[in-house]
Scaffold this active site. Structure first.
Site, PDB file in Angstrom:
ATOM      1  N   SER A 166      -7.160  -0.745  10.480  1.00  0.00           N
ATOM      2  CA  SER A 166      -7.794  -2.064   9.762  1.00  0.00           C
ATOM      3  C   SER A 166      -9.424  -2.233  10.380  1.00  0.00           C
ATOM      4  N   ALA A 167     -10.135  -2.521   9.387  1.00  0.00           N
ATOM      5  CA  ALA A 167     -11.430  -2.838   9.764  1.00  0.00           C
ATOM      6  C   ALA A 167     -11.467  -4.075  10.944  1.00  0.00           C
ATOM      7  N   ARG A 170     -16.819  -9.462   1.762  1.00  0.00           N
ATOM      8  CA  ARG A 170     -15.675  -8.734   2.095  1.00  0.00           C
ATOM      9  C   ARG A 170     -15.785  -7.445   1.342  1.00  0.00           C
ATOM     10  N   TYR A 174      -8.858   0.595   6.865  1.00  0.00           N
ATOM     11  CA  TYR A 174      -8.848  -0.298   5.564  1.00  0.00           C
ATOM     12  C   TYR A 174      -9.698  -1.447   5.627  1.00  0.00           C
ATOM     13  N   ILE A 226       0.929  -1.364  -0.027  1.00  0.00           N
ATOM     14  CA  ILE A 226      -0.052   0.096   0.026  1.00  0.00           C
ATOM     15  C   ILE A 226       0.884   1.221  -0.229  1.00  0.00           C
ATOM     16  N   ARG A 279     -12.015 -20.906   8.373  1.00  0.00           N
ATOM     17  CA  ARG A 279     -10.703 -20.615   8.754  1.00  0.00           C
ATOM     18  C   ARG A 279     -11.149 -19.991  10.214  1.00  0.00           C
ATOM     19  N   PRO A 280     -10.385 -20.554  11.523  1.00  0.00           N
ATOM     20  CA  PRO A 280     -10.659 -19.883  12.485  1.00  0.00           C
ATOM     21  C   PRO A 280     -10.364 -18.545  12.799  1.00  0.00           C
ATOM     22  N   ASN A 320     -10.486  -4.415   2.550  1.00  0.00           N
ATOM     23  CA  ASN A 320      -9.626  -5.373   2.118  1.00  0.00           C
ATOM     24  C   ASN A 320      -8.791  -4.840   0.889  1.00  0.00           C
ATOM     25  N   ASN A 328      -1.723 -15.394   2.194  1.00  0.00           N
ATOM     26  CA  ASN A 328      -2.792 -15.967   3.121  1.00  0.00           C
ATOM     27  C   ASN A 328      -4.133 -15.162   2.893  1.00  0.00           C
ATOM     28  N   TYR A 360      -2.214  -9.482  15.550  1.00  0.00           N
ATOM     29  CA  TYR A 360      -2.299  -8.671  14.579  1.00  0.00           C
ATOM     30  C   TYR A 360      -3.400  -7.424  14.864  1.00  0.00           C
ATOM     31  N   LYS A 405      -3.294  -3.378  16.286  1.00  0.00           N
ATOM     32  CA  LYS A 405      -3.993  -2.214  15.764  1.00  0.00           C
ATOM     33  C   LYS A 405      -4.735  -1.434  16.623  1.00  0.00           C
TER      34      LYS A 405
HETATM   35  P1  NAD Z   1       3.493  -4.525   3.454  1.00  0.00           P
HETATM   36  O1  NAD Z   1       3.971  -5.579   4.465  1.00  0.00           O
HETATM   37  O2  NAD Z   1       3.877  -4.741   2.040  1.00  0.00           O
HETATM   38  O3  NAD Z   1       3.963  -2.873   3.793  1.00  0.00           O
HETATM   39  C1  NAD Z   1       4.559  -2.638   5.268  1.00  0.00           C
HETATM   40  C2  NAD Z   1       6.132  -2.294   5.264  1.00  0.00           C
HETATM   41  O4  NAD Z   1       6.610  -2.011   6.354  1.00  0.00           O
HETATM   42  C3  NAD Z   1       7.064  -3.345   4.475  1.00  0.00           C
HETATM   43  O5  NAD Z   1       7.684  -2.905   3.491  1.00  0.00           O
HETATM   44  C4  NAD Z   1       8.007  -3.743   5.729  1.00  0.00           C
HETATM   45  O6  NAD Z   1       9.396  -4.065   5.239  1.00  0.00           O
HETATM   46  C5  NAD Z   1       7.969  -2.350   6.430  1.00  0.00           C
HETATM   47  N1  NAD Z   1       8.049  -2.748   7.952  1.00  0.00           N
HETATM   48  C6  NAD Z   1       7.563  -3.405   8.731  1.00  0.00           C
HETATM   49  N2  NAD Z   1       8.394  -3.415  10.073  1.00  0.00           N
HETATM   50  C7  NAD Z   1       9.026  -2.245  10.089  1.00  0.00           C
HETATM   51  C8  NAD Z   1       9.789  -1.578  10.920  1.00  0.00           C
HETATM   52  N3  NAD Z   1       9.913  -1.914  12.206  1.00  0.00           N
HETATM   53  N4  NAD Z   1      10.326  -0.546  10.413  1.00  0.00           N
HETATM   54  C9  NAD Z   1      10.531  -0.146   9.200  1.00  0.00           C
HETATM   55  N5  NAD Z   1       9.732  -0.636   8.216  1.00  0.00           N
HETATM   56  C10 NAD Z   1       9.096  -1.957   8.773  1.00  0.00           C
HETATM   57  O7  NAD Z   1       2.085  -4.457   4.017  1.00  0.00           O
HETATM   58  P2  NAD Z   1       0.815  -3.630   3.564  1.00  0.00           P
HETATM   59  O8  NAD Z   1      -0.325  -4.517   3.045  1.00  0.00           O
HETATM   60  O9  NAD Z   1       1.412  -2.643   2.317  1.00  0.00           O
HETATM   61  O10 NAD Z   1       0.324  -2.732   4.757  1.00  0.00           O
HETATM   62  C11 NAD Z   1       0.537  -1.615   5.051  1.00  0.00           C
HETATM   63  C12 NAD Z   1      -0.150  -1.228   6.530  1.00  0.00           C
HETATM   64  O11 NAD Z   1      -1.419  -1.243   6.184  1.00  0.00           O
HETATM   65  C13 NAD Z   1       0.267  -2.285   7.477  1.00  0.00           C
HETATM   66  O12 NAD Z   1       0.451  -1.469   8.800  1.00  0.00           O
HETATM   67  C14 NAD Z   1      -0.876  -3.083   7.677  1.00  0.00           C
HETATM   68  O13 NAD Z   1      -1.196  -3.685   8.924  1.00  0.00           O
HETATM   69  C15 NAD Z   1      -1.967  -2.008   7.231  1.00  0.00           C
HETATM   70  N6  NAD Z   1      -3.241  -2.799   6.698  1.00  0.00           N
HETATM   71  C16 NAD Z   1      -2.986  -3.656   5.579  1.00  0.00           C
HETATM   72  C17 NAD Z   1      -4.076  -4.427   5.047  1.00  0.00           C
HETATM   73  C18 NAD Z   1      -3.901  -5.537   4.128  1.00  0.00           C
HETATM   74  O14 NAD Z   1      -4.811  -6.175   3.783  1.00  0.00           O
HETATM   75  N7  NAD Z   1      -3.037  -5.193   3.174  1.00  0.00           N
HETATM   76  C19 NAD Z   1      -5.439  -4.106   5.695  1.00  0.00           C
HETATM   77  C20 NAD Z   1      -5.440  -3.228   6.801  1.00  0.00           C
HETATM   78  C21 NAD Z   1      -4.362  -2.462   7.242  1.00  0.00           C
HETATM   79  C1  WQD Z   2     -11.047 -12.798   2.370  1.00  0.00           C
HETATM   80  C2  WQD Z   2     -12.084 -13.735   2.258  1.00  0.00           C
HETATM   81  C3  WQD Z   2     -11.566 -15.856   3.699  1.00  0.00           C
HETATM   82  C4  WQD Z   2      -8.045 -17.101   1.483  1.00  0.00           C
HETATM   83  C5  WQD Z   2      -7.447 -10.071   6.369  1.00  0.00           C
HETATM   84  C6  WQD Z   2      -6.788  -9.523   7.659  1.00  0.00           C
HETATM   85  C7  WQD Z   2      -7.376  -8.192   7.855  1.00  0.00           C
HETATM   86  C8  WQD Z   2      -6.793  -7.339   6.764  1.00  0.00           C
HETATM   87  C9  WQD Z   2      -7.199  -7.833   5.580  1.00  0.00           C
HETATM   88  C10 WQD Z   2      -4.865  -6.169   7.503  1.00  0.00           C
HETATM   89  C11 WQD Z   2     -12.489 -14.436   3.586  1.00  0.00           C
HETATM   90  C12 WQD Z   2     -11.540 -16.084   2.202  1.00  0.00           C
HETATM   91  C13 WQD Z   2      -9.248 -16.371   1.914  1.00  0.00           C
HETATM   92  C14 WQD Z   2      -8.161 -18.435   0.989  1.00  0.00           C
HETATM   93  C15 WQD Z   2     -10.531 -18.017   1.455  1.00  0.00           C
HETATM   94  N1  WQD Z   2      -5.232  -7.203   6.980  1.00  0.00           N
HETATM   95  N2  WQD Z   2     -10.366 -17.041   1.705  1.00  0.00           N
HETATM   96  N3  WQD Z   2      -9.233 -18.840   0.789  1.00  0.00           N
HETATM   97  O1  WQD Z   2      -9.549 -12.357   6.303  1.00  0.00           O
HETATM   98  O2  WQD Z   2     -10.874 -10.580   5.268  1.00  0.00           O
HETATM   99  O3  WQD Z   2      -8.656 -10.094   6.133  1.00  0.00           O
HETATM  100  O4  WQD Z   2      -6.700  -9.299   5.417  1.00  0.00           O
HETATM  101  O5  WQD Z   2      -5.351  -5.590   8.238  1.00  0.00           O
HETATM  102  O6  WQD Z   2      -7.042  -7.737   9.225  1.00  0.00           O
HETATM  103  O7  WQD Z   2      -7.912 -10.330   8.573  1.00  0.00           O
HETATM  104  O8  WQD Z   2      -8.814 -11.385   4.146  1.00  0.00           O
HETATM  105  O9  WQD Z   2      -8.236 -12.061   1.872  1.00  0.00           O
HETATM  106  O10 WQD Z   2      -7.554 -13.464   4.027  1.00  0.00           O
HETATM  107  O11 WQD Z   2      -9.873 -13.238   3.063  1.00  0.00           O
HETATM  108  O12 WQD Z   2     -11.910 -18.739   0.936  1.00  0.00           O
HETATM  109  O13 WQD Z   2      -7.208 -18.989   0.649  1.00  0.00           O
HETATM  110  O14 WQD Z   2     -11.448 -15.000   1.466  1.00  0.00           O
HETATM  111  O15 WQD Z   2     -12.184 -16.801   4.429  1.00  0.00           O
HETATM  112  O16 WQD Z   2     -13.900 -14.871   3.582  1.00  0.00           O
HETATM  113  P1  WQD Z   2      -9.496 -11.026   5.576  1.00  0.00           P
HETATM  114  P2  WQD Z   2      -8.586 -12.498   3.364  1.00  0.00           P
END
Ligand code: NAD
Ligand code: WQD
Length: 334
Positions: free
Chosen positions: A121-122, A228, A174, A9, A289-290, A176, A195, A146, A150
């Protein structure tokens, strides 16, 4: 300053910032990303940024950055994000996500920088009894370390803002994030077996994984699979710029959902991906998934009103862009 700016992101947000004329300093320890993402960001927009390899828990590096650059605001993406890993290694998650944010805020305070946009995150809503989710819903009890990290950061930022009115904080929740920049040059590059749903489907599509496992088809949803709110990563990135603008005239803590307001089931996503890519995705149904909840989608009205921001990219665009990135970069940034 963008912490975690080489990640999924963060890199898309750096691109939006550069395209909007901002000067950008990225701090990332590269623990879950590659510097190649920023090389490509620079290539797409023809502008350059400053990259510092380092950790947000390192006070000296932070102080050096704040001394060297005239930082106006911090977009804070850095952190660990794997739900399953957080269950096995909770201390890493609290140390990085919570400890890292404490360290960052201390350095910001020392430097007199008080504008912060935080990647929440949601998941902080837990399992709400009703949909869609608006910001005034109570926070719930996330089911893993995790999610709890947050929620704790959010609570800490509330305390910090209450202690000093100079703070101006955005908590962006955010839903998904999926998709990739339309160029196909930057996108999500998970390490190991993904994942999340979309990276998993894309790797099945290119033959790296055999088939998708759908976790549960007996939820009380339209087709029994989980629902989602999938949001295009570029829409999400643009939401950060809108939040940054809004912080110019707001103080305290501001919470905004960043989602589309539409929920899609796992089966609908599989079909949409098949349509966009022309590839059929084999799947099997497995138990739930738990920790998963049945459904989760946003009410994005508040961000619409207060930020004048709306997610614009539809499901087909999300799928097409995911596929373009995957097909052009079979091994991610390697
Ligand atoms: P990402 O892992 O691609 O990016 C996170 C970055 O942070 C990575 O480049 C990593 O190298 C860096 N990082 C981790 N720990 C660090 C530290 N201690 N010091 C410096 N750099 C560090 O993840 P993303 O998907 O881009 O997510 C960005 C943010 O958004 C995260 O905080 C994540 O928790 C949050 N978020 C992500 C999602 C999602 O589904 N991707 C959903 C909700 C919230
Ligand atoms: C989406 C849907 C699964 C994988 C997670 C974190 C959340 C946020 C975003 C960071 C669900 C189903 C998934 C697979 C499946 N991250 N699924 N087979 O669980 O909504 O959110 O990522 O903040 O905190 O919990 O996202 O993409 O894992 O799953 O059936 O192999 O897809 O059960 O319904 P999720 P996801």
């Amino acid at each position: 300053m963008v912490t975690g700016g080489t990640g999924y992101i963060g890199s898309h947000t750096c691109l939006c910032l550069l395209e909007s004329g901002y000067s950008v300093v990225v701090l990332d320890n590269l623990s879950n990303s590659s510097l190649e993402s920023l090389n490509r960001v620079e290539k797409i927009c023809g502008r350059s940024l400053h990259f510092i390899k380092g950790d947000i828990r390192n006070t000296k590096i932070l102080n050096d950055i704040f001394n060297k650059f005239d930082i106006e605001a911090v977009l804070h993406f850095a952190g660990l994000k794997s739900v399953s890993e957080s269950i096995k290694m909770p201390l890493n998650y609290y140390e990085n996500n919570l400890g890292g944010t404490v360290s960052l805020c201390q350095a910001m305070k020392t430097a007199g920088v008080f504008k912060l946009v935080f990647s929440s995150s949601a998941t902080v809503y837990g399992e709400p009894s009703q949909m869609p989710i608006s910001e005034d819903f109570p926070t719930g009890i996330p089911t893993n370390a995790y999610g709890r990290s947050k929620l704790m950061v959010e609570q800490m930022l509330h305390d910090l803002s209450a202690s000093d009115t100079r703070w101006s904080v955005a908590l962006l929740r955010y839903f998904n994030p999926v998709g990739a920049h339309e160029s196909g040059l930057i996108g999500e590059d998970p390490r190991g077996i993904p994942n999340n749903l979309l990276p998993y489907i894309s790797q099945v599509a290119v033959g790296k994984l055999k088939e998708l496992t759908i976790f549960g088809d007996n939820y009380s949803t339209k087709d029994g699979t989980g629902i989602r709110d999938y949001i295009h990563v570029v829409d999400l990135a643009e939401g950060h710029l809108s939040a940054l603008d809004a912080l110019q005239s707001r103080s305290g803590v501001n919470i905004w959902n960043l989602g589309t307001g539409k929920g899609y089931s796992v089966l609908e996503i599989v079909r949409a991906f098949e349509e966009a890519s022309g590839i059929s995705i084999p799947y099997t149904i497995a138990p739930r998934r738990p920790g998963d909840i049945a459904e989760c989608w946003a009410d994005p009205t508040k961000a619409g009103k207060e930020l004048n921001w709306h997610a614009e990219r539809d499901l087909n665009t999300m799928m097409k862009d995911t596929w373009r990135w995957q097909i052009k970069n079979q091994d991610g940034y390697k």
